[in-house]
Design a protein around this motif. Structure first.
Motif, PDB file in Angstrom:
ATOM      1  N   ARG A   1      -6.217   7.619  -6.145  1.00  0.00           N
ATOM      2  CA  ARG A   1      -4.422   8.207  -6.153  1.00  0.00           C
ATOM      3  C   ARG A   1      -4.459   9.464  -5.399  1.00  0.00           C
ATOM      4  NH1 ARG A   1      -2.369   4.669  -4.746  1.00  0.00           N
ATOM      5  NH2 ARG A   1      -0.501   5.611  -4.990  1.00  0.00           N
TER       6      ARG A   1
ATOM      7  N   VAL B   1      -4.523  11.697  -1.948  1.00  0.00           N
ATOM      8  CA  VAL B   1      -4.345  11.752  -0.608  1.00  0.00           C
ATOM      9  C   VAL B   1      -4.546  13.130   0.019  1.00  0.00           C
ATOM     10  CG1 VAL B   1      -2.749  11.279   1.382  1.00  0.00           C
ATOM     11  CG2 VAL B   1      -2.965   9.865  -0.902  1.00  0.00           C
TER      12      VAL B   1
ATOM     13  N   GLU C   1      -5.327  12.815   3.671  1.00  0.00           N
ATOM     14  CA  GLU C   1      -5.203  12.738   5.081  1.00  0.00           C
ATOM     15  C   GLU C   1      -4.292  13.494   5.761  1.00  0.00           C
ATOM     16  OE1 GLU C   1      -3.606   8.650   7.656  1.00  0.00           O
ATOM     17  OE2 GLU C   1      -3.903   8.558   5.537  1.00  0.00           O
TER      18      GLU C   1
ATOM     19  N   SER D   1       2.181  10.838   5.105  1.00  0.00           N
ATOM     20  CA  SER D   1       0.935   9.945   4.424  1.00  0.00           C
ATOM     21  C   SER D   1       1.100   9.801   2.902  1.00  0.00           C
ATOM     22  CB  SER D   1      -0.374  10.556   4.884  1.00  0.00           C
ATOM     23  OG  SER D   1      -0.561  10.391   6.406  1.00  0.00           O
TER      24      SER D   1
ATOM     25  N   TYR E   1       3.847   7.783   1.939  1.00  0.00           N
ATOM     26  CA  TYR E   1       3.676   5.838   2.113  1.00  0.00           C
ATOM     27  C   TYR E   1       2.436   5.610   1.639  1.00  0.00           C
ATOM     28  CZ  TYR E   1       7.509   5.876   5.429  1.00  0.00           C
ATOM     29  OH  TYR E   1       8.833   5.948   5.747  1.00  0.00           O
ATOM     30  N   SER E   2       1.697   6.333   0.763  1.00  0.00           N
ATOM     31  CA  SER E   2       0.646   5.707  -0.150  1.00  0.00           C
ATOM     32  C   SER E   2       1.113   5.067  -1.563  1.00  0.00           C
ATOM     33  CB  SER E   2      -0.460   6.851  -0.482  1.00  0.00           C
ATOM     34  OG  SER E   2       0.041   7.882  -1.244  1.00  0.00           O
TER      35      SER E   2
ATOM     36  N   THR F   1       1.006   9.695  -6.628  1.00  0.00           N
ATOM     37  CA  THR F   1       0.148  10.002  -5.603  1.00  0.00           C
ATOM     38  C   THR F   1      -0.282  11.708  -5.545  1.00  0.00           C
ATOM     39  OG1 THR F   1       0.810   8.276  -4.015  1.00  0.00           O
ATOM     40  CG2 THR F   1      -0.218  10.172  -3.154  1.00  0.00           C
TER      41      THR F   1
END
Length: 410
Positions: free
Chosen positions: A265, A267, A269, A283, A286-287, A404
């Motif tokens: 979980r 992120v 990016e 990013s 939207y994860s 996230t």
């Protein structure tokens, strides 16, 4: 300065800070050292105003609750009729007795006898006691105000059992099959159920209060004790809800664990190794499945939030929007943004710097066995009285996909 005036002043500071960034972007240059110092000064003052606004709101709410409690006591007393003792509510009598206990070591007033009946395991050093109900409620409410996670999480009182078990759907069944009228579809053996267990862990804090202060303070003794313990307990809880390792304490949101939120979980990016970027935050958003967005909140340390407040999207629009309404949080990419002093703020490679999620899937259990021990002799030479407060509880994320975590690049 009124709350309205503070909100207006904060809005102006944030607008002026944005103007510095916009001026540098318009001229296609970086901000000068002088502009950076000016920006940081504005943001710091705006953050201090936010703290003052929240403090004033908490104070007003506490005063309102005290007025309501006093009104309830008067109503109960009027309904009871009879002599002066019968005209006062049971909670008021117990609170008067409790004030006497905190001040002198002995319960006083008409409720003293009933208060003694609440005592458990009295010893020669002051004794333990079950705190009157009104005091417990005030203490818990104060912790809710001090700790941001408790305001967002699912808090479950646990008064009778030693632990709480939660069924989990570890793996779901496959999709249904299209079939004929009398068909039953293919047999499925993918569904797996599990269970998570939470147990209350003890927490304690000792404070010392001057005997002279107890006798002469404008605030009542139980208010002094409540305020200090609420702060100490609240800080310890906030740290554990965010960073606890789950060993005899809550499991934190920023601790990677298969029992809470795993590394799947995370992120990173589009983020650099030293900074969060607008694309990185997009990013991260939207994860998270869209079904969680309606209740999702961002959470950052103010040092990270200061950096985020400068970010713009591809259209040159700031992705962070300050709140203009009393009691509403600022917003980031359409969702509320919160700040905690105990969230990570190390801007270095591969470090956690924030989280987005539906915090109702962080569960907190409270065991309402609240005890206070009064230490009379230990600090007699210094003219002080000691108080030990005890709390039991636990907390952990119960649904990983509802969160996230934002991480910097490697």
């Amino acid at each position: 300065m009124t709350i309205k005036e503070m909100i207006e002043k904060r809005a102006k500071l944030i607008k002026d800070a944005r103007a510095l960034i916009t001026a540098a972007q318009t001229e296609a240059r970086s901000m000068t050292d002088e502009e950076n110092v000016q920006y940081d000064k504005m943001f710091k003052e705006a953050d201090e105003l936010r703290t003052n606004i929240e403090r004033e709101q908490r104070q007003r709410e506490a005063e309102r609750e005290l007025e309501e409690l006093a009104g309830e006591g008067e109503e109960r007393g009027a309904a009871a009729g009879g002599d002066r003792g019968e005209q006062r509510g049971r909670a008021d009598l117990l609170m008067e007795a409790f004030r006497g206990f905190l001040t002198t070591g002995q319960p006083t007033g008409d409720g003293a006898e009933e208060f003694r009946n609440l005592a458990a395991g009295v010893n020669t050093e002051g004794g333990f006691l079950v705190v009157p109900e009104t005091f417990v409620n005030l203490l818990i409410k104060a912790m809710d105000d001090e700790v941001i996670i408790r305001q967002l999480a699912n808090v479950i009182p646990m008064t009778s059992s030693a632990s709480i078990g939660m069924p989990t759907l570890d793996s779901d069944m496959g999709d249904a099959d299209w079939t004929v009228e009398l068909g039953t579809g293919g047999e499925d053996d993918q569904m797996r159920l599990g269970k998570r267990i939470m147990r209350p862990h003890p927490m304690a804090k000792r404070i010392k209060v001057s005997q002279q202060l107890l006798r002469t303070a404008a605030l009542s003794p139980e208010t002094l004790v409540r305020q200090r313990m609420a702060y100490k307990f609240g800080v310890t809880q906030e740290k554990s809800y965010l960073l606890g390792n789950g060993d005899r304490k809550p499991l934190g949101l920023f601790v990677a664990s298969p029992d809470g939120i795993p590394t799947s979980r995370d992120v990173s990016e589009d983020n650099t190794s030293t900074a969060v970027t607008a694309m990185g935050l997009i990013s991260a958003k939207y994860s998270l499945k869209a079904g969680y967005w309606s209740k999702a909140n961002w959470l950052f340390h103010r040092d990270v939030m200061k950096q985020i407040a400068k970010l713009t999207d591809n259209e040159g629009q700031f992705i962070w929007r300050e709140s203009m309404r009393d009691g509403e949080p600022d917003r980031l990419l359409g969702r509320p943004s919160r700040m905690s002093e105990f969230a990570p703020n190390t801007l270095a490679a591969s470090q956690y710097v924030g989280i987005l999620g539906d915090f109702s899937h962080y569960w907190i259990i409270d065991s309402l066995i609240m005890q206070i021990q009064r230490l009379t002799e230990l600090y007699a030479e210094t003219g002080q009285i000691g108080f030990i407060g005890r709390y039991e509880g636990d907390g952990q994320p119960v649904l990983a996909e509802a969160f996230t975590r934002i991480k910097l690049g490697a």
